[in-house]
Design a protein around this motif. Structure first.
Motif, PDB file in Angstrom:
ATOM      1  N   THR A   1       4.565   5.718  -6.820  1.00 18.98           N
ATOM      2  CA  THR A   1       5.813   5.017  -7.114  1.00 18.98           C
ATOM      3  C   THR A   1       6.065   3.924  -6.083  1.00 18.98           C
ATOM      4  O   THR A   1       6.430   2.802  -6.429  1.00 18.98           O
ATOM      5  CB  THR A   1       6.985   6.019  -7.134  1.00 18.98           C
ATOM      6  OG1 THR A   1       6.659   7.060  -8.059  1.00 18.98           O
ATOM      7  CG2 THR A   1       8.274   5.367  -7.557  1.00 18.98           C
TER       8      THR A   1
ATOM      9  N   PHE B   1       7.107   9.791  -4.047  1.00 19.13           N
ATOM     10  CA  PHE B   1       5.740   9.821  -4.562  1.00 19.13           C
ATOM     11  C   PHE B   1       4.987   8.519  -4.229  1.00 19.13           C
ATOM     12  O   PHE B   1       5.497   7.421  -4.471  1.00 19.13           O
ATOM     13  CB  PHE B   1       5.805  10.038  -6.080  1.00 19.13           C
ATOM     14  CG  PHE B   1       4.447  10.169  -6.710  1.00 19.13           C
ATOM     15  CD1 PHE B   1       3.656  11.274  -6.476  1.00 19.13           C
ATOM     16  CD2 PHE B   1       3.965   9.166  -7.531  1.00 19.13           C
ATOM     17  CE1 PHE B   1       2.395  11.383  -7.050  1.00 19.13           C
ATOM     18  CE2 PHE B   1       2.712   9.277  -8.115  1.00 19.13           C
ATOM     19  CZ  PHE B   1       1.920  10.381  -7.870  1.00 19.13           C
TER      20      PHE B   1
ATOM     21  N   GLY C   1       3.598  10.054 -15.688  1.00 20.87           N
ATOM     22  CA  GLY C   1       4.821   9.750 -14.956  1.00 20.87           C
ATOM     23  C   GLY C   1       4.849   8.288 -14.524  1.00 20.87           C
ATOM     24  O   GLY C   1       5.894   7.630 -14.571  1.00 20.87           O
TER      25      GLY C   1
ATOM     26  N   SER D   1       7.507  13.060 -14.385  1.00 24.46           N
ATOM     27  CA  SER D   1       6.091  13.272 -14.622  1.00 24.46           C
ATOM     28  C   SER D   1       6.010  14.648 -15.269  1.00 24.46           C
ATOM     29  O   SER D   1       6.161  15.672 -14.600  1.00 24.46           O
ATOM     30  CB  SER D   1       5.299  13.258 -13.311  1.00 24.46           C
ATOM     31  OG  SER D   1       4.008  13.780 -13.558  1.00 24.46           O
TER      32      SER D   1
ATOM     33  N   ASP E   1      14.190  10.318 -10.627  1.00 23.21           N
ATOM     34  CA  ASP E   1      12.944  11.019 -10.955  1.00 23.21           C
ATOM     35  C   ASP E   1      13.181  12.507 -10.676  1.00 23.21           C
ATOM     36  O   ASP E   1      13.340  12.909  -9.521  1.00 23.21           O
ATOM     37  CB  ASP E   1      11.808  10.458 -10.090  1.00 23.21           C
ATOM     38  CG  ASP E   1      10.454  11.122 -10.369  1.00 23.21           C
ATOM     39  OD1 ASP E   1      10.430  12.283 -10.822  1.00 23.21           O
ATOM     40  OD2 ASP E   1       9.420  10.479 -10.098  1.00 23.21           O
TER      41      ASP E   1
ATOM     42  N   ASN F   1       9.346  13.788  -2.887  1.00 23.77           N
ATOM     43  CA  ASN F   1       7.995  14.334  -2.786  1.00 23.77           C
ATOM     44  C   ASN F   1       7.157  13.339  -2.000  1.00 23.77           C
ATOM     45  O   ASN F   1       6.786  12.317  -2.535  1.00 23.77           O
ATOM     46  CB  ASN F   1       7.415  14.523  -4.198  1.00 23.77           C
ATOM     47  CG  ASN F   1       5.946  14.931  -4.193  1.00 23.77           C
ATOM     48  OD1 ASN F   1       5.432  15.394  -3.184  1.00 23.77           O
ATOM     49  ND2 ASN F   1       5.273  14.749  -5.309  1.00 23.77           N
TER      50      ASN F   1
ATOM     51  N   LEU G   1       7.683   5.335 -15.205  1.00 29.25           N
ATOM     52  CA  LEU G   1       8.310   4.510 -14.171  1.00 29.25           C
ATOM     53  C   LEU G   1       8.046   3.032 -14.394  1.00 29.25           C
ATOM     54  O   LEU G   1       8.937   2.197 -14.248  1.00 29.25           O
ATOM     55  CB  LEU G   1       7.787   4.949 -12.790  1.00 29.25           C
ATOM     56  CG  LEU G   1       8.414   6.239 -12.299  1.00 29.25           C
ATOM     57  CD1 LEU G   1       7.514   6.936 -11.287  1.00 29.25           C
ATOM     58  CD2 LEU G   1       9.771   5.942 -11.665  1.00 29.25           C
TER      59      LEU G   1
ATOM     60  N   THR H   1      11.148  15.067 -11.423  1.00 21.55           N
ATOM     61  CA  THR H   1       9.889  15.799 -11.588  1.00 21.55           C
ATOM     62  C   THR H   1       9.894  17.143 -10.857  1.00 21.55           C
ATOM     63  O   THR H   1       9.420  18.147 -11.373  1.00 21.55           O
ATOM     64  CB  THR H   1       8.723  14.933 -11.083  1.00 21.55           C
ATOM     65  OG1 THR H   1       8.657  13.743 -11.877  1.00 21.55           O
ATOM     66  CG2 THR H   1       7.398  15.670 -11.158  1.00 21.55           C
ATOM     67  N   LEU H   2      10.436  17.168  -9.617  1.00 23.90           N
ATOM     68  CA  LEU H   2      10.349  18.404  -8.837  1.00 23.90           C
ATOM     69  C   LEU H   2      11.378  19.446  -9.260  1.00 23.90           C
ATOM     70  O   LEU H   2      11.261  20.618  -8.891  1.00 23.90           O
ATOM     71  CB  LEU H   2      10.479  18.117  -7.330  1.00 23.90           C
ATOM     72  CG  LEU H   2       9.118  17.925  -6.625  1.00 23.90           C
ATOM     73  CD1 LEU H   2       8.415  16.684  -7.089  1.00 23.90           C
ATOM     74  CD2 LEU H   2       9.245  17.955  -5.123  1.00 23.90           C
TER      75      LEU H   2
ATOM     76  N   ILE I   1       0.790  19.109  -8.594  1.00 21.93           N
ATOM     77  CA  ILE I   1       1.815  20.111  -8.274  1.00 21.93           C
ATOM     78  C   ILE I   1       2.285  20.731  -9.585  1.00 21.93           C
ATOM     79  O   ILE I   1       2.047  20.189 -10.667  1.00 21.93           O
ATOM     80  CB  ILE I   1       3.031  19.511  -7.532  1.00 21.93           C
ATOM     81  CG1 ILE I   1       3.650  18.358  -8.327  1.00 21.93           C
ATOM     82  CG2 ILE I   1       2.657  19.059  -6.134  1.00 21.93           C
ATOM     83  CD1 ILE I   1       4.953  17.824  -7.773  1.00 21.93           C
TER      84      ILE I   1
ATOM     85  N   THR J   1       3.459  15.899 -16.352  1.00 27.46           N
ATOM     86  CA  THR J   1       2.182  16.457 -15.890  1.00 27.46           C
ATOM     87  C   THR J   1       2.398  17.701 -15.024  1.00 27.46           C
ATOM     88  O   THR J   1       1.554  18.601 -15.004  1.00 27.46           O
ATOM     89  CB  THR J   1       1.468  15.412 -15.001  1.00 27.46           C
ATOM     90  OG1 THR J   1       1.505  14.134 -15.630  1.00 27.46           O
ATOM     91  CG2 THR J   1       0.044  15.823 -14.705  1.00 27.46           C
ATOM     92  N   LYS J   2       3.522  17.716 -14.307  1.00 32.27           N
ATOM     93  CA  LYS J   2       3.716  18.703 -13.241  1.00 32.27           C
ATOM     94  C   LYS J   2       4.312  19.993 -13.811  1.00 32.27           C
ATOM     95  O   LYS J   2       3.677  20.667 -14.578  1.00 32.27           O
ATOM     96  CB  LYS J   2       4.569  18.096 -12.133  1.00 32.27           C
ATOM     97  CG  LYS J   2       4.156  16.664 -11.730  1.00 32.27           C
ATOM     98  CD  LYS J   2       2.820  16.601 -11.018  1.00 32.27           C
ATOM     99  CE  LYS J   2       2.288  15.191 -10.806  1.00 32.27           C
ATOM    100  NZ  LYS J   2       3.141  14.282 -10.064  1.00 32.27           N
TER     101      LYS J   2
HETATM  102  C1  PLP Z   1       3.210  13.010  -9.886  1.00 32.60           C
HETATM  103  C2  PLP Z   1       4.466  12.289  -9.733  1.00 32.60           C
HETATM  104  C3  PLP Z   1       4.669  11.068 -10.363  1.00 32.60           C
HETATM  105  C4  PLP Z   1       3.596  10.372 -11.167  1.00 32.60           C
HETATM  106  O1  PLP Z   1       3.273  11.099 -12.315  1.00 32.60           O
HETATM  107  P1  PLP Z   1       1.837  11.062 -13.036  1.00 32.60           P
HETATM  108  O2  PLP Z   1       2.038  11.920 -14.225  1.00 32.60           O
HETATM  109  O3  PLP Z   1       0.829  11.564 -12.058  1.00 32.60           O
HETATM  110  O4  PLP Z   1       1.588   9.612 -13.383  1.00 32.60           O
HETATM  111  C5  PLP Z   1       5.905  10.462 -10.229  1.00 32.60           C
HETATM  112  N1  PLP Z   1       6.888  11.034  -9.506  1.00 32.60           N
HETATM  113  C6  PLP Z   1       6.718  12.226  -8.886  1.00 32.60           C
HETATM  114  C7  PLP Z   1       7.848  12.812  -8.106  1.00 32.60           C
HETATM  115  C8  PLP Z   1       5.501  12.886  -8.977  1.00 32.60           C
HETATM  116  O5  PLP Z   1       5.337  14.061  -8.336  1.00 32.60           O
END
Ligand code: PLP
Length: 389
Positions: free
Chosen positions: A86, A83, A58, A177, A155, A130, A62, A157-158, A331, A179-180
């Motif tokens: 960020t 985050f 993520g 991200s 963003d 977040n 960014l 992500t959530l 998360i 990843t989440k």
């Molecule tokens: C985790 C997260 C990120 C960063 O992502 P990574 O994959 O850990 O680099 C950016 N924005 C939000 C809202 C996040 O929760």
């Protein structure tokens, strides 16, 4: 799954054509890779965007976007309570290069409207902050941004595309991200940049992108990013990680529903308890952002919530007493994860800076997993009781 660094070509002329963009093809995985392209196509489709670039994390998404858009003297208006990485990218990396970031209450449209200046190039928000858990009004922010030729970067992500396509509310660029929740199983890092195709680049302040848009039409922004920031910063994903994230996408809609249902049940249980001073979950009825959750996210508020336990001592006692939930910095995994943000993700900030970002010393953040809800509630209830002892 194409786990390859480079791609052989059958003749020199054909290779030159691919390099110069006259023919499709791959040359090197830092520029593009077939497995990663498969992920990019799926994410672009899910977001209703014109295209996508997948990144190694993520943060890579960014940094690629912001270093592509911003120049010395430019200004960014950013939500606060977002985050931690960020915030650090904006202040500690972009700041010394002459880009000024103002952290503001972006859930309040008037605050952002009043802060716009001729130098404003980007308005940045998270769909759900977040860990501040506030929900900005995306279409109002898009109007404010576009009135001054600035770009709205969101963003998501959530929320993920299972809950909202920010482009439908006017956002120009969506970052994730992956990843989440999108990966969903904590097996690989990843990020994504989606161009929703909303931004008009011609005759504005973004000369370099406008030149690409002139030649490449709707692919202009992504072609520009792929040509410079993405390729030159090296934030490409490993193909294996793209494969893992593609697999996660298969169940995203199902998982987001259960994450959201479980988080709402936990938020309701916590808000009914007298020994829990505060709970912050935008899906909770009667809370300030519930209406925006209903309109923007179809009533689901995702899997992350925060709550307070009075002080850090009790927060630590609670975390140490949990038997099912795991103490971890991620998360969006299948398993419930908990963390004390003030002493971990935000440990490098002074207490007053943390407070201005909405991070109190008594705050616990929960990423509510997919376990049967009874198990989650029982575990939290017994740990709350133990934390009083
Ligand atoms: C985790 C997260 C990120 C960063 O992502 P990574 O994959 O850990 O680099 C950016 N924005 C939000 C809202 C996040 O929760």
């Amino acid at each position: 799954m194409v786990q390859s660094a480079t791609f052989a070509h059958s003749n020199a002329e054909g290779m030159a054509d691919v390099f110069e963009g006259r023919a499709p093809g791959h040359v090197y995985t830092r520029n593009s890779n077939p497995t990663t392209v498969a992920l990019e196509s799926r994410l672009a489709e899910l977001e209703g965007g014109v295209g996508c670039i997948a990144t190694s994390s993520g943060m890579a998404a960014l940094s690629t976007v912001m270093l592509g858009l911003l120049r010395p003297g430019d200004e960014m208006l950013s939500a606060t309570g977002i985050f931690g990485g960020t915030v650090s990218l904006f202040q500690d990396i972009l700041g010394p290069f002459g880009v000024r970031t103002r952290l503001l209450d972006a859930a309040d449209n008037d605050t952002i409207r009043a802060a716009v200046s001729p130098a404003t190039r980007v308005i940045f928000v998270e769909t759900i902050g977040n860990p501040r858990m506030d929900v900005p009004d995306l279409s109002a922010l898009a109007d404010i941004a576009h009135a001054s030729r600035a770009v709205l970067v969101v963003d998501s992500t959530l929320t993920t595309p299972a809950l909202v396509q920010p482009g439908q509310w006017g956002a120009d660029i969506v970052v994730h991200s992956t990843t989440k929740f999108i990966n969903g199983h904590g097996t690989a890092l990843g990020g994504a940049i989606i161009d929703t195709g909303r931004m008009e680049w011609a005759n504005g302040p973004f000369d370099a992108i406008a030149r690409f848009a002139e030649q490449q039409g709707p692919q202009g922004l992504l072609a520009y990013l792929r040509h410079y920031a993405y390729r030159d910063l090296g934030g490409c994903p490993a193909p294996w990680n793209s494969h893992q994230i593609l697999q996660g996408l298969e169940t995203l809609t199902l998982r987001m529903r259960v994450h959201s249902d479980n988080a709402l049940r936990l938020a309701e249980m916590l808000s009914e308890r007298k020994d829990v001073p505060w709970v912050n979950y935008p899906g909770l009825a009667g809370t300030p952002f519930h209406a925006r959750v209903n309109t923007q996210f179809g009533g689901l508020a995702g899997g992350v919530l925060t709550f307070g336990l009075g002080d850090q001592r009790r927060a630590f006692a609670f975390l140490n007493a949990l038997t099912n939930a795991r103490l971890a910095a991620n998360i969006g995994e299948t398993h419930t994860l908990v963390i004390h943000p003030a002493s971990t993700i935000f440990h490098e900030y002074a207490p007053d800076e943390r407070l201005s970002m909405g991070v109190t010393d008594d705050m616990v953040r929960v990423s509510v997993g997919l376990e049967p809800i009874g198990e989650i509630l029982d575990d939290v209830a017994q740990a709350l009781a133990a934390s009083l002892g």
